[in-house]
Write a protein that holds these residues in place. Structure first.
Motif, PDB file in Angstrom:
ATOM      1  N   THR A 192       1.013  -1.458  -0.213  1.00  0.00           N
ATOM      2  CA  THR A 192       0.048  -0.317   0.375  1.00  0.00           C
ATOM      3  C   THR A 192       0.965   1.146   0.205  1.00  0.00           C
ATOM      4  N   PHE A 193       0.512   2.415  -0.409  1.00  0.00           N
ATOM      5  CA  PHE A 193       0.862   3.327  -0.560  1.00  0.00           C
ATOM      6  C   PHE A 193       0.420   4.970  -0.570  1.00  0.00           C
ATOM      7  N   ALA A 194       0.131   5.749  -0.194  1.00  0.00           N
ATOM      8  CA  ALA A 194      -0.865   6.844   0.124  1.00  0.00           C
ATOM      9  C   ALA A 194       0.104   8.039  -0.111  1.00  0.00           C
ATOM     10  N   PRO A 195       0.632   8.461  -0.861  1.00  0.00           N
ATOM     11  CA  PRO A 195       1.055  10.104  -1.492  1.00  0.00           C
ATOM     12  C   PRO A 195       0.231  10.917  -1.161  1.00  0.00           C
ATOM     13  N   ALA A 196       0.865  12.130  -0.343  1.00  0.00           N
ATOM     14  CA  ALA A 196      -0.213  14.016  -0.830  1.00  0.00           C
ATOM     15  C   ALA A 196      -0.790  14.125  -2.099  1.00  0.00           C
ATOM     16  N   SER A 197      -1.907  14.559  -2.415  1.00  0.00           N
ATOM     17  CA  SER A 197      -1.340  14.545  -3.950  1.00  0.00           C
ATOM     18  C   SER A 197      -0.511  15.287  -4.348  1.00  0.00           C
ATOM     19  N   PRO A 198      -0.242  15.353  -5.824  1.00  0.00           N
ATOM     20  CA  PRO A 198       0.538  16.389  -6.496  1.00  0.00           C
ATOM     21  C   PRO A 198       0.602  18.003  -5.509  1.00  0.00           C
ATOM     22  N   GLY A 199       1.911  18.836  -5.689  1.00  0.00           N
ATOM     23  CA  GLY A 199       1.646  19.965  -5.942  1.00  0.00           C
ATOM     24  C   GLY A 199       1.058  21.147  -7.224  1.00  0.00           C
ATOM     25  N   THR A 200       1.023  21.976  -6.863  1.00  0.00           N
ATOM     26  CA  THR A 200       0.107  22.939  -7.835  1.00  0.00           C
ATOM     27  C   THR A 200       1.225  23.604  -8.307  1.00  0.00           C
TER      28      THR A 200
END
Length: 490
Positions: A459-467
């Motif tokens: 399982t891998f839960a990265p933060a959303s990409p930065g804008t």
């Protein structure tokens, strides 16, 4: 948000402002006082603690290579088949593979020439059985990966190899990319190896052709690859002559191995690993020209940092995360159709995925570099023009099939941070950024992508990409020292 957290955030902002103000007073650090640091929204980055250098990156329209489908690959000793690693119920390992996209699993290594096909038994650690192959087939179906399947050239017989390939071709079906006959046959004949003191290139061709003929009689349409040569200095004297001799044999793929040097060398350090590799550039150039002349694609079917299992504390460090990104892009620019990173086990050397007794233990730092590369996807490689002063940085651009850009920037500098103005040569509608970081080159843990680590269950839960904020055909991003970023532009 409570008062304490508000106070803490304000203190951090003030500390960051003070840090940048101090940087502006430094002579020659490349920092301009009119630059105000803003982390991409949704992606808070650590405030810089060293010099901040301003750089520029222009993506041109000149194509310099491609990342084709199934470029990604992993390589294992064939012995891993016999201890229950590759099977459809190993959900953790399946998840690790699937995070890397569609790829190629290569089974070979030194053990391929020690293991015998044993059709009438369940198999031991010195045998390969029908059960092992059926388990592999289930694993490949679950991952969606293809397989380069190695067979024993040194201690087996043509008849036994043919029987194994016939069964493997039937069991693996469309999951079989090709058959490798033997492993590093250019190293046979050396002291302590197979056929010690009594081995020539012609001996290899004669033996290889005997095995190939028997295999094709048993499995007429199976794709044959080779020679799986080991030494880079043997490309001109072994790999390409083999390809020339084997063209009439309808060879489907040239396979070559690459390691930078021995893991036992005192110069096999982290700083050396991430430094430019002139030998790699030379070898890729020879392979590319030779493969084009032969009309046969080539693949680096076994590679990692240093041979002899790697260098402990280097091959399993964050340095390998940064190194592997450069290696993969250089291989793609050098015309390789794919790369298989060798690994397996839980020793303190190289392996993208550590395992023990058939169970996944952890993602090693190198895996994160593979993952960031996989996130960049397939497409056409475009030439980049990078200006970043003395910062140790590289940059690559992939034009996606949909017309977007995926840019990977690797800041290997241990001290200098980088603000990068990117000119995309196309109007930018949206731009986002994902970042890989690690504590230090020597760190063997703490590597993250978007603040997340890979759990051992896959399982891998990265933060959303930065804008990032676009301005015409330009945008700006910030890369701390010892980081790599994927900037996606539409």
């Amino acid at each position: 948000m409570d008062d304490a957290r508000l106070l803490l955030n304000r203190r951090r902002l003030l500390q960051g402002a003070a840090s940048l103000a101090a940087l502006s007073a430094l002579q020659g650090c490349g920092y301009h006082a009119n630059y105000e640091y803003h982390a991409p929204s949704g992606n808070p980055l650590p405030l810089p603690s060293g010099p901040v250098i301003q750089g520029s990156l222009t993506v041109t329209t000149t194509a310099i290579g491609a990342i084709p489908s199934r470029f990604m690959g992993l390589s294992y000793e064939k012995l891993a088949m016999s201890y229950g690693y590759f099977h459809a119920s190993n959900r953790n390992l399946i998840a690790f593979f699937r995070h890397l996209g569609a790829g190629v699993l290569r089974l070979g290594g030194g053990f391929v020439d020690r293991l015998l096909w044993t059709p009438s038994a369940n198999g031991t650690h010195q045998q390969i059985s029908p059960t092992n192959v059926k388990n592999l087939a289930g694993f490949l179906r679950a991952t969606g990966w293809l397989c380069l399947y190695g067979v024993n050239l040194a201690t087996s017989t043509p008849a036994l190899a043919a029987e194994e390939v016939s069964f493997a071709a039937s069991a693996l079906g469309e999951s079989l990319l090709g058959i490798e006959i033997g492993n590093e046959p250019d190293e046979y004949g050396v002291m302590g190896n197979h056929f010690a003191g009594n081995w020539t290139f012609q001996d290899f061709l004669d033996r290889w052709n005997a095995f190939r003929s028997a295999i094709l009689q048993a499995a007429p349409h199976v794709p044959i690859t080779g020679p799986a040569a080991g030494g880079g200095n043997h490309i001109s004297t072994w790999t390409l002559p083999f390809g020339q001799m084997a063209t009439s044999s309808e060879l489907t793929l040239l396979t070559q191995h690459y390691y930078r040097q021995s893991g036992r060398s005192p110069t096999s350090t982290a700083s050396f690993l991430v430094s430019p590799d002139e030998q790699l550039t030379t070898d890729l150039g020879i392979l590319k020209a030779g493969a084009q002349q032969l009309g046969i694609p080539y693949r680096i079917s076994e590679v990692n940092s240093f041979f002899n299992g790697g260098a402990a504390g280097v091959s399993n460090s964050y340095a390998s995360s940064l190194w592997v990104l450069d290696f993969l892009f250089n291989a793609a620019m050098g015309g390789a159709t794919g790369v298989n990173m060798h690994g397996g086990g839980n020793a303190p050397g190289y392996t993208p995925i550590a395992d023990d007794s058939g169970a996944v233990i952890e993602a090693r730092p190198e895996y994160y570099g593979l993952l960031l590369f996989a996130l960049a996807g397939t497409g056409t490689l475009l030439e980049t023009q990078l200006s970043a002063g003395s910062v140790d940085v590289t940059a690559y651009a992939v034009k996606t099939p949909s017309g977007g850009l995926n840019i990977v920037v690797v800041n290997k500098d241990t001290l200098q941070n980088l603000t990068l103005t990117i000119r995309a040569n196309q109007a930018i509608e949206t731009a986002s950024m994902q970042i890989m970081t690690g504590p230090s080159l020597a760190a063997i843990s703490g590597v993250t992508i978007q603040g997340a680590t890979m759990n051992k269950d896959g399982t891998f839960a990265p933060a959303s990409p930065g804008t990032l904020t676009p301005a015409g055909d330009q945008t700006t991003c910030f890369l701390p020292a010892l980081s790599a970023a994927l900037i996606s532009i539409t």
